[in-house]
Design an enzyme around this catalytic site. Structure first.
Site, PDB file in Angstrom:
ATOM      1  N   ASP A   1       7.039  -9.739 -22.588  1.00  0.00           N
ATOM      2  CA  ASP A   1       5.788 -10.452 -22.796  1.00  0.00           C
ATOM      3  C   ASP A   1       5.519 -10.520 -24.298  1.00  0.00           C
ATOM      4  O   ASP A   1       6.234  -9.938 -25.099  1.00  0.00           O
ATOM      5  CB  ASP A   1       4.642  -9.797 -22.029  1.00  0.00           C
ATOM      6  CG  ASP A   1       4.360  -8.382 -22.473  1.00  0.00           C
ATOM      7  OD1 ASP A   1       4.763  -8.007 -23.589  1.00  0.00           O
ATOM      8  OD2 ASP A   1       3.745  -7.628 -21.694  1.00  0.00           O
TER       9      ASP A   1
ATOM     10  N   GLN B   1      -4.526 -20.501 -19.825  1.00  0.00           N
ATOM     11  CA  GLN B   1      -5.796 -19.785 -19.812  1.00  0.00           C
ATOM     12  C   GLN B   1      -6.911 -20.705 -19.309  1.00  0.00           C
ATOM     13  O   GLN B   1      -6.680 -21.866 -19.011  1.00  0.00           O
ATOM     14  CB  GLN B   1      -6.123 -19.265 -21.219  1.00  0.00           C
ATOM     15  CG  GLN B   1      -5.151 -18.230 -21.743  1.00  0.00           C
ATOM     16  CD  GLN B   1      -5.233 -16.902 -20.995  1.00  0.00           C
ATOM     17  OE1 GLN B   1      -6.133 -16.677 -20.176  1.00  0.00           O
ATOM     18  NE2 GLN B   1      -4.283 -16.022 -21.262  1.00  0.00           N
TER      19      GLN B   1
ATOM     20  N   ASP C   1       4.912  -9.895 -11.707  1.00  0.00           N
ATOM     21  CA  ASP C   1       5.149  -8.577 -12.303  1.00  0.00           C
ATOM     22  C   ASP C   1       3.860  -7.781 -12.217  1.00  0.00           C
ATOM     23  O   ASP C   1       2.765  -8.349 -12.229  1.00  0.00           O
ATOM     24  CB  ASP C   1       5.590  -8.698 -13.769  1.00  0.00           C
ATOM     25  CG  ASP C   1       4.412  -8.902 -14.715  1.00  0.00           C
ATOM     26  OD1 ASP C   1       4.129  -7.995 -15.518  1.00  0.00           O
ATOM     27  OD2 ASP C   1       3.757  -9.959 -14.648  1.00  0.00           O
TER      28      ASP C   1
END
Length: 391
Positions: free
Chosen positions: A90, A200, A277
């Site tokens: 990430d 987002q 994840d």
């Protein structure tokens, strides 16, 4: 690098295949978090025995400790961890922003970069979109995530809108640096890592759509669901997740970041999300919570993807226990008699209860092995059901 092999006839679920320099991955798939280049309490041999598809490592934590130069000298994250399967890194943004959004004295976020204090020694660090990509190339991973501004879901629409603007601007800078690094390292074909942007927008669908449209125009290998998938009351943002999945082009990977409850993975696989994840299986395991399959996963084929009432009806496909409870003190049955791993069949629940009581590290290892095996089997069952048009 990503190919859709089969689409369900009754939902948006799909089977796919990703080709990377360190092996192929079937989708949907789940990656445990090896945050600091290790799944706590587990060895690389454990990971191979479990048949894990891949790991997620954390750019932020590895940059701080042991430092990127150490990992580079070892030959990259794969050699450093003794894991030759796929690895995703990430951006480190979630950790930075979680620190800064909660406590402004830890640093500042500007339109250009993030400045933060190390929680290890208080040293000042700067993280730019370019630097995040440079670090991830130094790690030598197969999949990367752009640096994004990850605001809490309780922020105002105006605050989240600012985060969307910053996320898009940083994604463009990340993409430019990514292409520079590709040329610098002469990476072509499946040796070239994949790059994911992050959508987002909080719970605001208009902002999610705006963010997605701008990121899709830039062009990435996949797109993730940014910020936590639950609202301030802990309610799963199912409508927003379905809405966001529908915004992502069909030929692109859809990454449900941080989605880890078994029912949420099933839910999101039906929406068309491909990758997941989470820390849940290992973190919960280290606290004594164990996951077990209770019944075969079965979902009524008449239920449409947008109908989530099935979630309440079909939670019984698994159960959890807290091995710390006194009831297990004299339970001499196997930890998991259905396990493929001899260690889980041979040791008793009474023994595992004892290990937790004396805080022995073996407790966390056994619990994590059990939970990750459960997740691996769940993913395999989801794939099987997609293939049979039963999910």
């Amino acid at each position: 690098m990503f190919k859709i092999l089969k689409k369900s006839k009754i939902s948006n679920a799909r089977l796919g295949l990703i080709k990377t320099a360190h092996g192929d991955i079937k989708t949907p798939f789940f990656m445990p978090d090896a945050t600091r280049a290790v799944i706590k309490n587990l060895s690389s041999e454990d990971s191979r025995a479990l048949g894990l598809d891949g790991f997620v490592i954390n750019t932020y934590h590895l940059y701080l400790q042991p430092g990127i130069e150490i990992i580079k000298k070892s030959g990259g994250a794969h050699n450093f961890m003794d894991w030759q399967g796929p690895i995703l890194s990430d951006s480190g943004g979630y950790q930075v922003f979680s620190l800064l959004h909660k406590n402004k004295i830890n640093g500042i976020i500007t339109n250009d970069k993030v400045v933060f204090k190390s929680p290890i020694n208080g040293a000042r660090h700067e993280l730019t979109p370019e630097k995040s990509i440079q670090i991830q190339f130094a790690l030598g991973v197969d999949m990367m995530v752009v640096l994004d501004d990850c605001p809490p879901n309780n922020y105002t629409d105006n605050q989240i809108s600012q985060a969307v603007d910053r996320t898009v601007a940083w994604a463009e800078r990340c993409l430019k640096e990514f292409n520079k690094q590709i040329k610098k390292h002469c990476l072509i074909g499946k040796k070239q890592p994949m790059l994911f942007a992050v959508i987002q927008g909080g719970a605001n669908k208009k902002l999610r759509q705006l963010c997605a449209e701008k990121l899709i125009k830039l062009g990435f290998d996949g797109y993730g669901f940014g910020a936590r998938p639950i609202d301030n009351q802990g309610k799963f943002l199912k409508d927003v997740l379905q809405f966001t999945a529908n915004l992502i082009p069909e030929n692109k990977l859809r990454f449900g970041l941080g989605i880890g409850l078994p029912e949420d993975i099933v839910n999101c696989a039906r929406m068309g999300w491909d990758m997941f994840d989470c820390v849940i299986p290992t973190r919960e395991g280290r606290h004594g919570k164990l996951f077990f399959q209770k019944n075969k996963l079965s979902i009524n084929s008449t239920i449409l993807p947008q109908d989530f009432n099935f979630q309440k009806k079909y939670l019984k496909f698994y159960q959890t226990i807290n091995i710390n409870n006194a009831i297990y003190k004299k339970d001499f049955s196997s930890i998991n008699f259905n396990s493929r791993l001899p260690i889980l069949r041979q040791h008793s629940r009474a023994y595992l209860h004892h290990l937790f009581k004396i805080n022995d590290p073996l407790a966390g290892r056994l619990a994590s092995l059990n939970n990750l095996e459960f997740y691996s089997r769940l993913i395999i069952e989801i794939r099987s059901m997609i293939l049979a048009d039963k999910i």
